[in-house]
Design a protein around this motif. Structure first.
Motif, PDB file in Angstrom:
ATOM      1  N   PRO A 126       0.746  -0.981   0.006  1.00 54.27           N
ATOM      2  CA  PRO A 126      -0.081  -0.014   0.033  1.00 54.27           C
ATOM      3  C   PRO A 126       0.869   1.209   0.043  1.00 54.27           C
ATOM      4  O   PRO A 126       2.016   1.169   0.544  1.00 54.27           O
ATOM      5  CB  PRO A 126      -0.898  -0.306   1.214  1.00 54.27           C
ATOM      6  CG  PRO A 126       0.007  -1.125   2.298  1.00 54.27           C
ATOM      7  CD  PRO A 126       0.819  -2.099   1.304  1.00 54.27           C
ATOM      8  N   ILE A 127       0.374   2.220  -0.576  1.00 57.12           N
ATOM      9  CA  ILE A 127       1.023   3.605  -0.614  1.00 57.12           C
ATOM     10  C   ILE A 127       0.960   4.027   0.844  1.00 57.12           C
ATOM     11  O   ILE A 127       0.207   3.704   1.468  1.00 57.12           O
ATOM     12  CB  ILE A 127       0.954   4.419  -1.762  1.00 57.12           C
ATOM     13  CG1 ILE A 127      -0.597   5.247  -1.148  1.00 57.12           C
ATOM     14  CG2 ILE A 127       0.531   3.790  -2.990  1.00 57.12           C
ATOM     15  CD1 ILE A 127      -0.894   6.394  -1.773  1.00 57.12           C
ATOM     16  N   HIS A 128       2.073   4.940   1.060  1.00 60.63           N
ATOM     17  CA  HIS A 128       2.174   5.461   2.507  1.00 60.63           C
ATOM     18  C   HIS A 128       0.915   6.319   2.760  1.00 60.63           C
ATOM     19  O   HIS A 128       0.410   7.172   1.769  1.00 60.63           O
ATOM     20  CB  HIS A 128       3.586   6.631   2.428  1.00 60.63           C
ATOM     21  CG  HIS A 128       3.769   6.996   3.764  1.00 60.63           C
ATOM     22  ND1 HIS A 128       3.080   7.883   4.423  1.00 60.63           N
ATOM     23  CD2 HIS A 128       4.801   6.768   4.631  1.00 60.63           C
ATOM     24  CE1 HIS A 128       3.708   7.985   5.750  1.00 60.63           C
ATOM     25  NE2 HIS A 128       4.849   7.289   5.655  1.00 60.63           N
ATOM     26  N   ALA A 129       0.471   6.154   3.963  1.00 63.40           N
ATOM     27  CA  ALA A 129      -0.796   6.931   4.408  1.00 63.40           C
ATOM     28  C   ALA A 129      -0.705   8.382   4.009  1.00 63.40           C
ATOM     29  O   ALA A 129       0.565   9.256   4.681  1.00 63.40           O
ATOM     30  CB  ALA A 129      -1.147   6.726   5.776  1.00 63.40           C
ATOM     31  N   GLY A 130      -1.358   9.136   3.489  1.00 66.02           N
ATOM     32  CA  GLY A 130      -1.102  10.649   3.187  1.00 66.02           C
ATOM     33  C   GLY A 130      -0.385  10.877   1.821  1.00 66.02           C
ATOM     34  O   GLY A 130      -0.363  11.889   1.773  1.00 66.02           O
ATOM     35  N   ALA A 131       0.457  10.081   1.323  1.00 64.15           N
ATOM     36  CA  ALA A 131       1.291  10.410   0.214  1.00 64.15           C
ATOM     37  C   ALA A 131       0.570  11.040  -0.927  1.00 64.15           C
ATOM     38  O   ALA A 131       0.836  11.611  -1.841  1.00 64.15           O
ATOM     39  CB  ALA A 131       1.975   9.031  -0.112  1.00 64.15           C
ATOM     40  N   ALA A 132      -0.755  10.555  -1.195  1.00 61.68           N
ATOM     41  CA  ALA A 132      -1.421  11.077  -2.245  1.00 61.68           C
ATOM     42  C   ALA A 132      -2.266  12.307  -1.880  1.00 61.68           C
ATOM     43  O   ALA A 132      -2.927  12.968  -2.825  1.00 61.68           O
ATOM     44  CB  ALA A 132      -2.630   9.753  -2.702  1.00 61.68           C
ATOM     45  N   THR A 133      -2.282  12.726  -1.025  1.00 57.48           N
ATOM     46  CA  THR A 133      -2.908  14.098  -0.398  1.00 57.48           C
ATOM     47  C   THR A 133      -2.167  15.414  -1.110  1.00 57.48           C
ATOM     48  O   THR A 133      -0.948  15.491  -0.915  1.00 57.48           O
ATOM     49  CB  THR A 133      -3.114  14.218   1.232  1.00 57.48           C
ATOM     50  OG1 THR A 133      -1.922  14.081   1.638  1.00 57.48           O
ATOM     51  CG2 THR A 133      -4.303  12.949   1.409  1.00 57.48           C
ATOM     52  N   MET A 134      -2.749  16.272  -0.994  1.00 56.65           N
ATOM     53  CA  MET A 134      -2.511  17.744  -1.504  1.00 56.65           C
ATOM     54  C   MET A 134      -1.945  18.594  -0.400  1.00 56.65           C
ATOM     55  O   MET A 134      -2.378  18.261   0.789  1.00 56.65           O
ATOM     56  CB  MET A 134      -3.490  18.613  -2.305  1.00 56.65           C
ATOM     57  CG  MET A 134      -4.325  17.544  -3.536  1.00 56.65           C
ATOM     58  SD  MET A 134      -3.135  17.041  -4.819  1.00 56.65           S
ATOM     59  CE  MET A 134      -2.578  15.503  -4.395  1.00 56.65           C
ATOM     60  N   LYS A 135      -1.026  19.477  -0.743  1.00 57.16           N
ATOM     61  CA  LYS A 135      -0.256  20.133   0.259  1.00 57.16           C
ATOM     62  C   LYS A 135      -1.282  21.260   0.853  1.00 57.16           C
ATOM     63  O   LYS A 135      -2.033  21.955   0.234  1.00 57.16           O
ATOM     64  CB  LYS A 135       0.765  21.059  -0.474  1.00 57.16           C
ATOM     65  CG  LYS A 135       1.766  22.003   0.383  1.00 57.16           C
ATOM     66  CD  LYS A 135       2.812  22.540  -0.175  1.00 57.16           C
ATOM     67  CE  LYS A 135       3.354  23.562   0.654  1.00 57.16           C
ATOM     68  NZ  LYS A 135       3.977  23.357   1.921  1.00 57.16           N
ATOM     69  N   ARG A 136      -1.322  20.874   2.132  1.00 54.44           N
ATOM     70  CA  ARG A 136      -2.280  21.923   2.755  1.00 54.44           C
ATOM     71  C   ARG A 136      -2.136  23.344   2.674  1.00 54.44           C
ATOM     72  O   ARG A 136      -0.937  24.073   2.670  1.00 54.44           O
ATOM     73  CB  ARG A 136      -2.118  21.848   4.505  1.00 54.44           C
ATOM     74  CG  ARG A 136      -2.788  20.180   5.034  1.00 54.44           C
ATOM     75  CD  ARG A 136      -2.286  20.022   6.216  1.00 54.44           C
ATOM     76  NE  ARG A 136      -2.767  18.632   6.494  1.00 54.44           N
ATOM     77  CZ  ARG A 136      -3.544  18.119   7.212  1.00 54.44           C
ATOM     78  NH1 ARG A 136      -4.263  19.200   8.177  1.00 54.44           N
ATOM     79  NH2 ARG A 136      -3.932  17.096   7.486  1.00 54.44           N
ATOM     80  N   GLY A 137      -3.107  24.207   2.588  1.00 51.87           N
ATOM     81  CA  GLY A 137      -3.038  25.689   2.226  1.00 51.87           C
ATOM     82  C   GLY A 137      -2.273  26.067   1.276  1.00 51.87           C
ATOM     83  O   GLY A 137      -1.599  27.281   1.098  1.00 51.87           O
ATOM     84  N   HIS A 138      -2.230  25.241   0.256  1.00 44.31           N
ATOM     85  CA  HIS A 138      -1.295  25.671  -0.820  1.00 44.31           C
ATOM     86  C   HIS A 138      -1.785  25.148  -2.273  1.00 44.31           C
ATOM     87  O   HIS A 138      -1.887  25.939  -3.232  1.00 44.31           O
ATOM     88  CB  HIS A 138       0.118  24.771  -0.833  1.00 44.31           C
ATOM     89  CG  HIS A 138       0.922  25.302  -1.690  1.00 44.31           C
ATOM     90  ND1 HIS A 138       2.031  26.113  -1.919  1.00 44.31           N
ATOM     91  CD2 HIS A 138       1.267  24.509  -3.001  1.00 44.31           C
ATOM     92  CE1 HIS A 138       2.926  25.891  -2.965  1.00 44.31           C
ATOM     93  NE2 HIS A 138       2.283  25.145  -3.630  1.00 44.31           N
ATOM     94  N   TYR A 139      -2.404  23.872  -2.245  1.00 44.04           N
ATOM     95  CA  TYR A 139      -2.958  23.363  -3.361  1.00 44.04           C
ATOM     96  C   TYR A 139      -4.060  24.368  -3.963  1.00 44.04           C
ATOM     97  O   TYR A 139      -3.998  24.419  -5.346  1.00 44.04           O
ATOM     98  CB  TYR A 139      -3.619  22.010  -2.936  1.00 44.04           C
ATOM     99  CG  TYR A 139      -4.392  21.476  -4.220  1.00 44.04           C
ATOM    100  CD1 TYR A 139      -3.416  20.633  -5.241  1.00 44.04           C
ATOM    101  CD2 TYR A 139      -5.700  21.390  -4.377  1.00 44.04           C
ATOM    102  CE1 TYR A 139      -3.982  20.010  -6.463  1.00 44.04           C
ATOM    103  CE2 TYR A 139      -6.392  20.786  -5.543  1.00 44.04           C
ATOM    104  CZ  TYR A 139      -5.303  20.143  -6.487  1.00 44.04           C
ATOM    105  OH  TYR A 139      -6.046  19.426  -7.585  1.00 44.04           O
ATOM    106  N   ASP A 140      -5.061  24.686  -3.139  1.00 45.38           N
ATOM    107  CA  ASP A 140      -5.952  25.524  -3.833  1.00 45.38           C
ATOM    108  C   ASP A 140      -5.557  26.809  -4.592  1.00 45.38           C
ATOM    109  O   ASP A 140      -6.294  26.972  -5.632  1.00 45.38           O
ATOM    110  CB  ASP A 140      -7.202  26.095  -2.835  1.00 45.38           C
ATOM    111  CG  ASP A 140      -8.192  24.599  -2.622  1.00 45.38           C
ATOM    112  OD1 ASP A 140      -8.035  23.795  -3.417  1.00 45.38           O
ATOM    113  OD2 ASP A 140      -8.562  24.668  -1.285  1.00 45.38           O
ATOM    114  N   ASP A 141      -4.495  27.168  -4.147  1.00 39.22           N
ATOM    115  CA  ASP A 141      -3.937  28.575  -4.799  1.00 39.22           C
ATOM    116  C   ASP A 141      -2.852  28.315  -5.969  1.00 39.22           C
ATOM    117  O   ASP A 141      -2.340  29.246  -6.727  1.00 39.22           O
ATOM    118  CB  ASP A 141      -2.883  29.352  -3.748  1.00 39.22           C
ATOM    119  CG  ASP A 141      -4.095  29.902  -2.740  1.00 39.22           C
ATOM    120  OD1 ASP A 141      -5.068  30.130  -2.793  1.00 39.22           O
ATOM    121  OD2 ASP A 141      -3.669  30.199  -1.620  1.00 39.22           O
TER     122      ASP A 141
END
Ligand SMILES: C[S@@+](CC[C@H](N)C(=O)[O-])C[C@H]1O[C@@H](n2cnc3c(N)ncnc32)[C@H](O)[C@@H]1O
Length: 368
Positions: free
Chosen positions: A14-29
């Motif tokens: 399995p991939i590392h937990a959280g490896a696929a998540t987007m950078k907090r406070g940064h992705y949307d911009d």
């Protein structure tokens, strides 16, 4: 007697937990690329909403955005669809769910929700992997999933010291990634087929590649080259970089349509209504050609690369070092090198991309 040879299934992890998540406070911009894909797919909105009218008017319409990220782009998508539905069916109440991995920044998603219960729209968060069933059977009328199914849930245990992506090789190792991606894709489709109500629709936008394209994706390559320079300067161990793999597979149209026999047959009751493969313009490159401001180009393009890759790099490449260095200096150092490379060699690392938009519909007749 015919002899059937089967290649042994590659071991996966399995991939590392959280490896696929987007950078907090940064992705949307830094997601103008993803937002441009959402904007272009809204061309099909009218057709989708027309079919939603066929569902019974006695219950709310249930919508879900799978892999919603930190909320900004998902809001753009859901707001547009909501207002299109409300124009066509003003009395219809809606339940909108936002799905992503449990490790996602759901606080960011929740903080951007606009309370509209008085107008018949209620919103909910639905954490969990989209490779499994998230919603009850036959409950969903319309699902969306944008820029997310290229993230794998498991990766083959292959030795790939050359690069952080299997896109560099054209042998059994790439085949192992392709096979594992297809297993995940089949699971994704089966789960959606269960969840969709008869006649329900699923719109998926996929970051893809053409069969003829054997090059490494520019954003992956620039991270590799920057990381190699950190190895040379002693900031990263060579063995750590050799072990590091981005858990991403960009599928071809053939891989995407394989469960549907190339689009000819249904898969677990799902049929292909629209399949559109395009090569959209990169907004950063378009601005560079217009303004000739390479510094601005490099900053914005690097922001996009950091937005989607930082969690994987953090967990896959820097985890051991970051425990000793909680200031994330290594990440800042890596992405500054990425920025410099993008500024020095814009053509070499530019983003060219293929996008597949797939609208699926579940058959109206359920199996007895
Ligand atoms: C590039 S972002 C896309 C966000 C948004 N849909 C957009 O178009 O901007 C990919 C998202 O997919 C999510 N994701 C990856 N694998 C997932 C899985 N197995 N189940 C649910 N979400 C997943 C990630 O956490 C991330 O938020």
């Amino acid at each position: 007697m015919s002899i059937v040879t089967r290649r042994a299934r590659q071991r996966t992890a399995p991939i590392h937990a959280g490896a696929a998540t987007m950078k907090r406070g940064h992705y949307d911009d830094n997601s103008s690329v993803q937002r441009s894909d959402i904007a272009s797919s809204l061309a099909y909105q009218e057709q989708i909403v027309r079919d939603m009218k066929l569902h019974s008017a006695n219950t709310p319409l249930v919508l879900a955005d799978f892999g919603c990220g930190t909320g900004g782009s998902s809001n753009q998508l859901m707001r547009s669809i909501t207002s299109a539905i409300q124009q066509e069916m003003p009395e219809r109440s809606l339940m909108i769910f936002r799905n992503d991995l449990q490790e996602n920044d759901f606080n960011s998603v929740a903080s951007q929700l606009v309370p509209m219960a008085s107008q018949g729209v209620c919103e909910f968060l639905a954490p969990g992997t989209f490779y499994e069933q998230v919603f009850p059977a036959n409950s969903l009328h319309f699902g969306t999933c944008f820029a997310a199914v290229h993230w794998m849930q498991r990766v083959p245990q292959v030795c790939l010291p050359e690069h952080l992506t299997p896109e560099i090789v054209h042998d059994d190792r790439w085949e192992a990634f392709s096979a594992e991606w297809q297993r995940g894709w089949n699971s994704f489709l089966q789960a959606r087929s269960t969840e969709l109500a008869p006649g329900g629709q699923m719109l998926t936008s996929i970051i893809a590649r053409t069969t003829a394209d054997e090059t490494v994706h520019g954003p992956f390559d620039v991270v590799q080259v920057a990381a190699e320079s950190m190895v040379q300067d002693g900031h990263v161990k060579a063995a750590d970089l050799e072990r590091f793999l981005l858990p991403i597979h960009r599928p071809t149209l053939e891989e995407t349509l394989a469960p549907f026999a190339g689009g000819e047959q249904d898969y677990h009751g799902l049929t292909v209504k629209i399949c559109d493969e395009t090569e959209p313009e990169c907004p950063f490159w378009a601005a560079l050609e217009r303004d000739h401001n390479v510094a601005d180009y490099a900053t914005k393009y690097t922001g996009f690369i950091r937005g989607f890759s930082e969690s994987s790099v953090r967990s896959g490449l820097f985890e051991a070092q970051l425990t000793r260095n909680p200031s994330s200096q290594l990440l800042d150092c890596l992405y500054e090198r990425v920025r410099q490379l993008n500024e020095q060699q814009p053509e070499r690392f530019r983003l060219t991309r293929t996008r597949i938009l797939l609208l699926l519909q579940k058959s109206s007749v359920t199996a007895g």
